[in-house]
Design a protein around this motif. Structure first.
Motif, PDB file in Angstrom:
ATOM      1  N   ILE A 112      13.134   4.616   3.510  1.00 10.48           N
ATOM      2  CA  ILE A 112      12.982   3.586   2.490  1.00 10.48           C
ATOM      3  C   ILE A 112      12.122   4.141   1.357  1.00 10.48           C
ATOM      4  CG2 ILE A 112      10.947   2.535   3.598  1.00 10.48           C
ATOM      5  CD1 ILE A 112      11.992  -0.195   2.583  1.00 10.48           C
ATOM      6  N   SER A 113      12.477   3.788   0.142  1.00 10.77           N
ATOM      7  CA  SER A 113      11.675   4.170  -1.014  1.00 10.77           C
ATOM      8  C   SER A 113      11.694   3.015  -2.011  1.00 10.77           C
ATOM      9  CB  SER A 113      12.204   5.456  -1.652  1.00 10.77           C
ATOM     10  OG  SER A 113      13.543   5.295  -2.082  1.00 10.77           O
ATOM     11  N   THR A 161       0.816  -1.222   0.000  1.00 14.62           N
ATOM     12  CA  THR A 161       0.000   0.000   0.000  1.00 14.62           C
ATOM     13  C   THR A 161       0.849   1.270   0.000  1.00 14.62           C
ATOM     14  OG1 THR A 161      -0.032  -0.032   2.410  1.00 14.62           O
ATOM     15  CG2 THR A 161      -1.865  -1.137   1.265  1.00 14.62           C
ATOM     16  N   GLY A 162       2.151   1.111   0.220  1.00 15.85           N
ATOM     17  CA  GLY A 162       3.023   2.270   0.348  1.00 15.85           C
ATOM     18  C   GLY A 162       3.302   2.654   1.790  1.00 15.85           C
ATOM     19  N   THR A 163       2.596   2.043   2.712  1.00 17.61           N
ATOM     20  CA  THR A 163       2.844   2.281   4.132  1.00 17.61           C
ATOM     21  C   THR A 163       4.246   1.815   4.507  1.00 17.61           C
ATOM     22  OG1 THR A 163       0.508   1.971   4.657  1.00 17.61           O
ATOM     23  CG2 THR A 163       2.064   1.732   6.465  1.00 17.61           C
ATOM     24  N   THR A 164       4.916   2.595   5.332  1.00 14.78           N
ATOM     25  CA  THR A 164       6.282   2.253   5.747  1.00 14.78           C
ATOM     26  C   THR A 164       6.338   1.955   7.246  1.00 14.78           C
ATOM     27  OG1 THR A 164       6.796   4.595   6.040  1.00 14.78           O
ATOM     28  CG2 THR A 164       7.361   3.607   3.933  1.00 14.78           C
ATOM     29  N   ASN A 165       7.226   1.052   7.599  1.00 11.04           N
ATOM     30  CA  ASN A 165       7.522   0.736   8.998  1.00 11.04           C
ATOM     31  C   ASN A 165       9.024   0.856   9.194  1.00 11.04           C
ATOM     32  OD1 ASN A 165       5.258  -1.941   8.461  1.00 11.04           O
ATOM     33  ND2 ASN A 165       4.780  -0.120   9.659  1.00 11.04           N
ATOM     34  N   THR A 215      12.771  -2.006  -7.698  1.00  3.77           N
ATOM     35  CA  THR A 215      13.966  -1.665  -6.931  1.00  3.77           C
ATOM     36  C   THR A 215      13.582  -0.901  -5.669  1.00  3.77           C
ATOM     37  OG1 THR A 215      15.330  -1.589  -8.921  1.00  3.77           O
ATOM     38  CG2 THR A 215      16.173  -0.451  -6.976  1.00  3.77           C
ATOM     39  N   ALA A 216      14.228  -1.268  -4.579  1.00  2.67           N
ATOM     40  CA  ALA A 216      14.035  -0.562  -3.321  1.00  2.67           C
ATOM     41  C   ALA A 216      15.333   0.132  -2.934  1.00  2.67           C
ATOM     42  CB  ALA A 216      13.608  -1.522  -2.220  1.00  2.67           C
ATOM     43  N   TYR A 217      15.184   1.213  -2.209  1.00  3.37           N
ATOM     44  CA  TYR A 217      16.337   1.995  -1.773  1.00  3.37           C
ATOM     45  C   TYR A 217      16.250   2.235  -0.274  1.00  3.37           C
ATOM     46  CZ  TYR A 217      16.295   2.991  -6.766  1.00  3.37           C
ATOM     47  OH  TYR A 217      16.268   2.866  -8.136  1.00  3.37           O
TER      48      TYR A 217
END
Length: 118
Positions: A69-70, A54-58, A77-79
């Protein structure tokens, strides 16, 4: 199968920054959780940051406000942007792609070393 390739680790002085990348390839379902975990010598692997479908970050408590984090969904790809690094951040950082909530696999990268030292 999914393959994860991490890059961007290295040696940095306290207070410095690093950016980790994790490129995923293979059988990637359109929904997945992507994140970063780390493991220091003699310690258990712990969550650093993750981004849900969903785009939610922890974030882990120790990195809140310093790490971000993106994700680029088009590139799978994650950063992980790491700022204000501390010696306590020294660890092997692992990328994770988790599709198990959707009945698929949970995958790990090979890990990349981050060392924070003067």
């Amino acid at each position: 199968q999914v393959q994860l390739v991490e890059s961007g680790g290295g040696l940095v002085q306290p207070g410095g920054s690093l950016r980790l990348s994790c490129a995923a390839s293979g059988s990637i379902f359109r929904f997945y959780i992507m994140g970063w975990y780390r493991q220091a010598p003699g310690k258990q692997r712990e969550l650093v940051a993750r981004m849900l479908a969903t785009g939610t970050t922890n974030y882990g408590d120790s990195v809140k406000g310093r790490f971000t984090i993106s994700r680029d969904n088009a590139k799978n790809t994650a950063y992980l942007q790491m700022n204000s690094l501390e010696p306590e951040d020294t660890a092997v950082y692992f990328c994770n792609l988790d599709q198990s909530p959707w009945g698929r696999g949970n995958y790990w990268g090979q890990g990349t070393q981050v060392t924070v030292s003067s």
